[in-house]
Write a protein that holds these residues in place. Structure first.
Motif, short mmCIF file in Angstrom:
data_model
loop_
_atom_site.label_atom_id
_atom_site.label_comp_id
_atom_site.label_asym_id
_atom_site.label_seq_id
_atom_site.Cartn_x
_atom_site.Cartn_y
_atom_site.Cartn_z
N PRO A 154 4.43 3.92 4.56
CA PRO A 154 3.40 3.02 4.06
C PRO A 154 3.95 2.01 3.06
O PRO A 154 5.09 2.14 2.59
CB PRO A 154 2.41 3.97 3.37
CG PRO A 154 3.28 5.08 2.88
CD PRO A 154 4.35 5.26 3.94
N VAL A 155 3.14 1.03 2.74
CA VAL A 155 3.44 0.09 1.66
C VAL A 155 2.51 0.42 0.51
O VAL A 155 1.28 0.38 0.67
CB VAL A 155 3.25 -1.37 2.11
CG1 VAL A 155 3.32 -2.30 0.91
CG2 VAL A 155 4.30 -1.75 3.14
N THR A 156 3.07 0.77 -0.63
CA THR A 156 2.26 1.10 -1.80
C THR A 156 2.50 0.13 -2.96
O THR A 156 1.70 0.02 -3.86
CB THR A 156 2.56 2.53 -2.29
OG1 THR A 156 3.94 2.62 -2.66
CG2 THR A 156 2.26 3.54 -1.18
N GLN A 157 3.67 -0.55 -2.91
CA GLN A 157 4.02 -1.48 -3.97
C GLN A 157 4.90 -2.58 -3.40
O GLN A 157 5.40 -2.48 -2.26
CB GLN A 157 4.76 -0.76 -5.09
CG GLN A 157 6.01 -0.04 -4.63
CD GLN A 157 6.66 0.78 -5.72
OE1 GLN A 157 6.37 0.61 -6.89
NE2 GLN A 157 7.57 1.68 -5.34
N LEU A 158 5.07 -3.62 -4.16
CA LEU A 158 5.81 -4.79 -3.69
C LEU A 158 7.22 -4.43 -3.22
O LEU A 158 7.69 -4.92 -2.18
CB LEU A 158 5.89 -5.82 -4.82
CG LEU A 158 6.51 -7.18 -4.49
CD1 LEU A 158 5.77 -7.86 -3.35
CD2 LEU A 158 6.50 -8.08 -5.73
N ALA A 159 7.87 -3.54 -3.93
CA ALA A 159 9.25 -3.18 -3.58
C ALA A 159 9.36 -2.54 -2.20
O ALA A 159 10.42 -2.62 -1.56
CB ALA A 159 9.82 -2.22 -4.64
#
Length: 342
Positions: A154-159
């Motif tokens: 998943p994507v949880t933060q910009l990084a």
């Protein structure tokens, strides 16, 4: 008696032949399957309404999934050239061709699909009519806020976006992904599922609405949404357009029927249908067992900072084309805000 019969025959011969209203069939072309919202809930009912209001004089033959040939990016030209009488298309598939309407695809612009679709119609009539002078515009609309659908994590933060190969639908969303650190891969939606299954891309930007019709939830494991309190990360602008010569060839009463069933009303209805389809599609993603997470508003502030320059770049780009980009950006935002208050 023979004279009487002969006289009757002569009289019948000079009577005008009974007139039968000509049945007109519109060829409607688009790029999605028959189970999509565009086909089943927008174009199909629109065609049914034309037939009903015209007493069966104006009907449609809908050709889904590019059955008349060509690619999704060629649909606008098919309407212009008369290959199809009516088309539904995503304008961003022809990158840079309609720069003024692209303002609605900038990051964190949209609210709901219905309100934003009303805004796009108003804006197009006032500021972008010249971009569509070669066709008869019937509707402009957008989809609900788009999210990330990912195969491996998943994507949880910009990084988390750094280095991910992600599908984007338009040149604006390609720029947005690059600004966020991802590797953008432009492609029309019909290619997304196969590209995911073969590992060509790691994920895709999509609205929930389209996910079941192209079975993206079957080849991904994660859906990363943005906080609903924040304006949508992105959307795409669609258009329903008619061949100008075909429209002009219609009798006056049939033109009125087309007009009465098009415009801001059709635009708003299309947007509302996308809004309504999203939770239904989301439930299917959940039922498959895919993980869904929400990126919080505080984190999205970093994303806004990373993508703010896209607004400036768009203003500069349309400025080079002779337009007041700042005024157009303000007009688009004002239209969205106005229709969102209703």
């Amino acid at each position: 008696m023979k004279r009487l019969l002969a006289s009757l025959l002569v009289a019948l011969a000079v009577l005008p032949a009974p007139s039968f209203a000509e049945e007109i069939i519109l060829r409607v072309h688009h790029f999605l399957p028959t189970n999509s919202t565009a086909h089943a809930k927008i174009l199909g009912p629109w065609c049914d309404k034309l037939a009903k209001d015209s007493g069966g004089r104006l009907k449609c033959q809908i050709y889904p999934s590019m059955q008349l040939g060509g690619t999704p990016g060629q649909l606008y030209d098919q309407a212009r050239d008369g290959v199809a009488d009516v088309i539904w298309t995503l304008l961003g598939y022809t990158a840079g061709r309609f720069p003024l309407i692209e303002v609605f695809e900038l990051p964190f612009m949209m609210t709901t699909a219905e309100a934003t679709s009303r805004a796009v119609w108003d804006y197009a009539q006032t500021y972008a009519a010249a971009e569509f002078k070669d066709v008869k515009p019937l509707a402009f609309h957008v989809h609900e806020p788009g999210y990330f659908f990912l195969a491996k994590r998943p994507v949880t933060q910009l990084a988390d976006l750094k280095g991910l190969k992600l599908r984007a639908p338009t040149r604006i969303t390609n720029k947005m992904l690059a600004a966020l650190g991802a590797i953008p891969v432009g492609m029309p939606v019909p290619q997304v599922t196969e590209s995911l299954s073969k590992g060509v891309i790691d994920g895709a930007l999509l609205p929930y609405e389209v996910v079941p019709s192209i079975k993206v939830h079957e080849v991904t494991r994660f859906a990363s949404e943005t906080d609903p309190k924040v304006p949508g990360l992105y959307t795409s602008v669609f258009m329903v357009a008619m061949n100008k010569a075909k429209y002009e060839s219609l009798p006056a009463d049939l033109k009125k029927i087309v007009d009465a069933n098009s415009g801001i009303g059709l635009s708003a209805t299309a947007g509302r249908l996308y809004d309504e389809a999203a939770p239904v599609s989301r439930k299917l993603v959940q039922e498959r067992g895919n993980q869904i997470n929400v990126i919080p508003a505080a984190e999205l502030e970093k994303w806004k900072q990373a993508t703010d320059r896209l607004d400036d770049e768009w203003v500069a780009d349309v400025g080079k084309r002779g337009h007041n980009g700042k005024a157009l950006l303000d007009a688009a935002r004002e239209a969205i805000a106005r229709h969102s208050r209703k």
